[in-house]
Design a protein around this motif. Structure first.
Motif, PDB file in Angstrom:
ATOM      1  N   MET A   1       9.001  29.382   5.208  1.00  0.00           N
ATOM      2  CA  MET A   1       8.583  28.456   4.160  1.00  0.00           C
ATOM      3  C   MET A   1       9.497  27.234   4.108  1.00  0.00           C
ATOM      4  O   MET A   1       9.045  26.105   4.016  1.00  0.00           O
TER       5      MET A   1
ATOM      6  N   LEU B   1       8.823  23.140   4.411  1.00  0.00           N
ATOM      7  CA  LEU B   1       9.252  22.169   3.420  1.00  0.00           C
ATOM      8  C   LEU B   1      10.124  21.088   4.053  1.00  0.00           C
ATOM      9  O   LEU B   1      10.020  19.908   3.708  1.00  0.00           O
TER      10      LEU B   1
ATOM     11  N   ILE C   1      -1.887  21.711  -2.120  1.00  0.00           N
ATOM     12  CA  ILE C   1      -1.899  23.149  -2.363  1.00  0.00           C
ATOM     13  C   ILE C   1      -3.280  23.527  -2.892  1.00  0.00           C
ATOM     14  O   ILE C   1      -3.770  22.918  -3.846  1.00  0.00           O
TER      15      ILE C   1
ATOM     16  N   ALA D   1       1.129  31.916  -6.870  1.00  0.00           N
ATOM     17  CA  ALA D   1       1.732  31.434  -5.626  1.00  0.00           C
ATOM     18  C   ALA D   1       1.647  29.917  -5.525  1.00  0.00           C
ATOM     19  O   ALA D   1       2.643  29.241  -5.221  1.00  0.00           O
TER      20      ALA D   1
ATOM     21  N   ALA E   1       4.882  27.403  -5.672  1.00  0.00           N
ATOM     22  CA  ALA E   1       5.207  26.515  -4.561  1.00  0.00           C
ATOM     23  C   ALA E   1       5.349  25.070  -5.035  1.00  0.00           C
ATOM     24  O   ALA E   1       6.272  24.354  -4.629  1.00  0.00           O
TER      25      ALA E   1
ATOM     26  N   ARG F   1       8.634  24.722  -7.061  1.00  0.00           N
ATOM     27  CA  ARG F   1       9.818  24.778  -6.217  1.00  0.00           C
ATOM     28  C   ARG F   1       9.957  23.503  -5.370  1.00  0.00           C
ATOM     29  O   ARG F   1      11.078  23.002  -5.163  1.00  0.00           O
ATOM     30  N   LEU F   2       8.851  22.967  -4.878  1.00  0.00           N
ATOM     31  CA  LEU F   2       8.901  21.713  -4.122  1.00  0.00           C
ATOM     32  C   LEU F   2       9.539  20.601  -4.943  1.00  0.00           C
ATOM     33  O   LEU F   2      10.424  19.881  -4.464  1.00  0.00           O
TER      34      LEU F   2
ATOM     35  N   LEU G   1      -0.886  24.021   1.917  1.00  0.00           N
ATOM     36  CA  LEU G   1      -0.589  25.398   1.541  1.00  0.00           C
ATOM     37  C   LEU G   1      -1.836  26.019   0.916  1.00  0.00           C
ATOM     38  O   LEU G   1      -2.393  25.474  -0.036  1.00  0.00           O
TER      39      LEU G   1
ATOM     40  N   ILE H   1      -0.110  31.494   1.614  1.00  0.00           N
ATOM     41  CA  ILE H   1       0.837  32.149   0.716  1.00  0.00           C
ATOM     42  C   ILE H   1       0.086  33.008  -0.298  1.00  0.00           C
ATOM     43  O   ILE H   1      -1.116  32.855  -0.502  1.00  0.00           O
TER      44      ILE H   1
ATOM     45  N   ALA I   1       5.884  32.054  -1.949  1.00  0.00           N
ATOM     46  CA  ALA I   1       5.895  30.599  -2.131  1.00  0.00           C
ATOM     47  C   ALA I   1       7.313  30.044  -2.201  1.00  0.00           C
ATOM     48  O   ALA I   1       7.569  28.909  -1.791  1.00  0.00           O
ATOM     49  N   LEU I   2       8.247  30.838  -2.731  1.00  0.00           N
ATOM     50  CA  LEU I   2       9.619  30.357  -2.883  1.00  0.00           C
ATOM     51  C   LEU I   2      10.386  30.365  -1.578  1.00  0.00           C
ATOM     52  O   LEU I   2      11.304  29.576  -1.381  1.00  0.00           O
TER      53      LEU I   2
END
Length: 381
Positions: A1, A5, A49, A55, A59, A62-63, A215, A357, A379-380
């Motif tokens: 992942m 990124l 996404i 999920a 994601a 976190r992005l 994603l 994901i 996702a993380l």
């Protein structure tokens, strides 16, 4: 992942205004994809996404967190087929919070809809008229009984506060490829088409959402995810076995006050299913006198006349269940498929241009009956 990124971050500077180009069809044929067309409106992002479930939203959050930590910015959008975020989230849920602890450590101070800790955990073997208590194979200490649809609505707000664009009411229906056969976006359905295929006066072409990284977080048996898994032979490259599935039927009841035990968790096996049919049921006591009740039936059942819906109706007539529901009212109901294959059925989740994901890839821990935190974990990381 993280490799994906990093690729997105490296490409961020040159995304926005690239003109539409003629694209070569993928080698597996035009029936599975549509390449870019100047006839449709197009929107460009760094990351697109598909799916606003645990999920997809994890994601997106976190992005944006990584962007803030690196003092940079990526444009991120989340496409959701439901009319609103959470509309298609039907899972009865005993939530393990460790993934959320990593994603939003202060969620307890931020009014997250996670308020009912598990207070008891029982496991029953049902016969037609009896409920036999067995030692519980689960350990739900520290977990919570929640509405997952409420949780993803809360996560959607958190994502938007970080700058994520969330678009509910739009279903991604096509995969877009560039001239190198790399996934470069998705497109939504055309609308206003008559039954004979002609365009009505209300016709509106779908919208292309192009991204450096795509994603797919569509949930179990997502249509685009299944195409990607097949076209890119992800099961073969990941040495994953075929996936197996179950059907989960769920209702939310409002029951009488004296019968309601917030945080009570009950799982059952046995009746009304026979010894050759894999499955079981659940009863989760939420807050506000609400009870989530459901039956899960594996879809490899041998009896061609078996109806999971009818088996659920039988289950509610069991003496131990009927007395709980009497005097209550059904508030919601629905059904969804579940991944049952486990770890060995997870395909290679990475494809040229993005990744799959969450439950789209099969990240459900079957022995624990837990999928939300594993979907978020995928996702993380």
């Amino acid at each position: 992942m993280h490799r994906i990124l990093r690729a997105a971050a490296a490409a961020a500077a040159g995304i926005a205004t690239a003109p539409a180009r003629r694209h070569r069809a993928p080698s597996w044929g035009a029936a599975t994809a549509r390449w870019f067309s100047v006839e449709r409106e197009a929107m460009s992002y760094d990351v697109v996404i598909v799916g606003a479930g645990p999920a997809g939203l994890a994601a997106a959050i976190r992005l944006k967190q990584l962007c803030r930590a690196a003092d940079t910015d990526l444009s991120v959008c989340v496409l959701e087929k439901g009319a609103e975020v959470g509309a298609h989230i039907l899972s009865g849920n005993v939530f393990e919070p460790r993934a959320l602890d990593e994603l939003i450590p202060k969620w307890r101070q931020e009014d997250a809809p996670i308020r009912v800790p598990v207070s008891s955990d029982k496991f029953w073997m049902l016969t037609k008229n009896k409920a036999w208590t067995l030692p519980s194979p689960f350990d739900n200490k520290g977990n919570y009984v929640i509405s997952l649809s409420q949780l993803v609505r809360w996560m959607s707000v958190k994502a938007e506060e970080l700058g994520v664009e969330v678009y509910p009411g739009f279903a991604a229906s096509e995969i877009l490829y560039d001239e190198n056969q790399i996934v470069a976006g998705v497109a939504t359905n055309d609308v206003g088409i008559a039954k004979d295929g002609s365009k009505r006066e209300t016709f509106q072409p779908g919208v292309e959402l192009r991204g450096r990284i795509i994603l797919l977080a569509e949930g179990c048996r997502g249509s685009l995810s299944e195409k990607i898994i097949t076209n890119h032979k992800l099961r073969e490259s990941g040495q994953g076995q075929h996936q197996t599935y179950a059907l989960g039927i769920k209702e939310v009841w409002e029951i009488e006050e004296g019968k309601h035990k917030p945080g009570s968790v009950v799982h059952t096996v046995g009746w009304p299913l026979d010894m050759k049919t894999y499955g079981g049921s659940f009863l989760y006591h939420l807050d506000d006198r609400q009870l989530a009740i459901g039956l899960v039936v594996a879809l490899n059942y041998r009896n061609p006349f078996l109806s999971p819906y009818d088996e659920f109706q039988k289950f509610k007539q069991h003496p131990a269940i009927r007395t709980l529901l009497e005097g209550g009212t059904v508030l919601q109901y629905g059904a969804r498929t579940l991944n049952e294959g486990g770890f060995q059925s997870i395909p290679n989740p990475v494809f040229p241009g993005g990744a799959i994901i969450g439950c789209s890839a099969g990240f459900l821990n079957v022995p624990k009956i837990k999928g939300s935190h594993t979907a978020m974990k995928s996702a993380l990381y």
